[in-house]
Enzyme design. Structure first.
Site, PDB file in Angstrom:
ATOM      1  N   LEU A  89       0.815  -1.213   0.000  1.00 22.40           N
ATOM      2  CA  LEU A  89       0.000   0.000   0.000  1.00 22.40           C
ATOM      3  C   LEU A  89       0.848   1.263   0.000  1.00 22.40           C
ATOM      4  CD1 LEU A  89      -2.746  -1.069   2.543  1.00 22.40           C
ATOM      5  CD2 LEU A  89      -3.142  -0.493   0.137  1.00 22.40           C
ATOM      6  N   ASN A  96       2.068   4.800   7.338  1.00 23.23           N
ATOM      7  CA  ASN A  96       1.593   3.562   6.728  1.00 23.23           C
ATOM      8  C   ASN A  96       2.248   2.312   7.305  1.00 23.23           C
ATOM      9  OD1 ASN A  96       0.609   1.760   4.393  1.00 23.23           O
ATOM     10  ND2 ASN A  96       2.842   1.705   4.149  1.00 23.23           N
ATOM     11  N   TYR A 136      -3.186  -7.093  16.885  1.00 21.38           N
ATOM     12  CA  TYR A 136      -3.261  -6.185  15.742  1.00 21.38           C
ATOM     13  C   TYR A 136      -4.459  -5.251  15.860  1.00 21.38           C
ATOM     14  CZ  TYR A 136      -3.532  -4.495  10.943  1.00 21.38           C
ATOM     15  OH  TYR A 136      -3.598  -3.684   9.833  1.00 21.38           O
ATOM     16  N   LYS A 157      -4.570  -1.045  16.326  1.00 23.05           N
ATOM     17  CA  LYS A 157      -5.221  -0.106  15.419  1.00 23.05           C
ATOM     18  C   LYS A 157      -6.282   0.723  16.133  1.00 23.05           C
ATOM     19  CE  LYS A 157      -2.828  -0.894  11.733  1.00 23.05           C
ATOM     20  NZ  LYS A 157      -1.928   0.154  11.194  1.00 23.05           N
ATOM     21  N   THR A 171      -1.535  -7.919   0.552  1.00 23.46           N
ATOM     22  CA  THR A 171      -0.174  -7.435   0.757  1.00 23.46           C
ATOM     23  C   THR A 171       0.603  -8.462   1.570  1.00 23.46           C
ATOM     24  OG1 THR A 171      -0.650  -6.316   2.855  1.00 23.46           O
ATOM     25  CG2 THR A 171      -1.020  -5.039   0.840  1.00 23.46           C
TER      26      THR A 171
END
Length: 230
Positions: free
Chosen positions: A13, A79, A155, A159, A188
């Site tokens: 990304l 990112n 994870y 976030k 990805t």
């Protein structure tokens, strides 16, 4: 000329975001913790390589000095992130979570602390924090949302922390456009290319928010389809 820095931009990304912002006329610093991969990626896009490991204070400070010496910064795209092992919730330990928080959360804090003085000098400063739908507590508790079935404790919680960081930075710096985005389940390295979207699709919301003008929103959480619930 708008100057943009993207972390973790030698692939995925970040690379696609860099490609599209270069095409939009931005001068792009392509951040990469691997110097050679960064050079190759930057050369491919017509960007400027920048050695940058967001888990290392000295690396972040050196990158900020480099960007400052070259004239400053207008747009920061945070990112870079890691997913870590998808461990059963009851098996997650602090040691499993520590690397994710060091990159996904503390990495954003390091970048903001180092680059806010440069962004404050810009006439139209923008920050895009790449979050995830897995960081939404509303979606995590909605049995009809796919996010509720993904028990990514480390994870997802990292976030959620990025979302709160975004809100607080936006409140503290009202002259900046500071937002977080969910690129969606994009194929990805982060998910071993199991994602259902292409990087072109995933980067759309990142690029859109990176191109905001001073009248744009701030302190928001969005995907390509629109606003997300916190």
């Amino acid at each position: 000329m708008t100057t943009t820095l993207i972390t973790g931009a030698n692939k995925g990304l970040g690379f696609e975001t860099a490609r599209r912002l270069v095409a939009a006329g931005h001068t792009v610093y392509l951040g990469s913790r691997d110097a050679e991969r960064g050079r190759v990626a930057a050369r491919t896009l017509g960007a400027t390589p920048l050695l940058l490991d967001i888990t290392d204070e000295a690396s972040v400070a050196a990158a900020a000095e480099t960007v400052a010496a070259a004239g400053g910064l207008d747009v920061l795209v945070n990112n870079a992130a890691i997913a870590g092992p998808y461990t059963a919730v009851g098996e997650v330990t602090a040691e499993i979570m520590r690397p994710l928080y060091d990159t996904n959360v503390f990495g954003v804090v390091r970048m903001m602390h180092a680059f806010l003085p440069l962004l404050e000098k810009s006439p139209a400063p923008v920050v895009v924090n790449v979050s995830s739908g897995l960081g939404s507590m509303v979606l995590a508790t909605d049995p009809d949302a796919i996010e509720s079935s993904v028990p990514a404790l480390a994870y997802g919680s990292s976030k959620s922390a990025v979302n709160m960081l975004t809100v607080r930075y936006a409140q503290a710096y009202p002259a900046m456009r500071i937002n977080c985005v969910d690129p969606g389940y994009t194929a990805t390295d982060l998910n071993a290319h199991q994602g259902t979207q292409t990087v072109e699709q995933g980067a759309e919301i990142i690029v859109r928010m990176a191109l905001l003008d001073p009248a744009g929103p701030t302190g928001t959480y969005a995907a390509a389809a629109g606003p997300l619930p916190w």
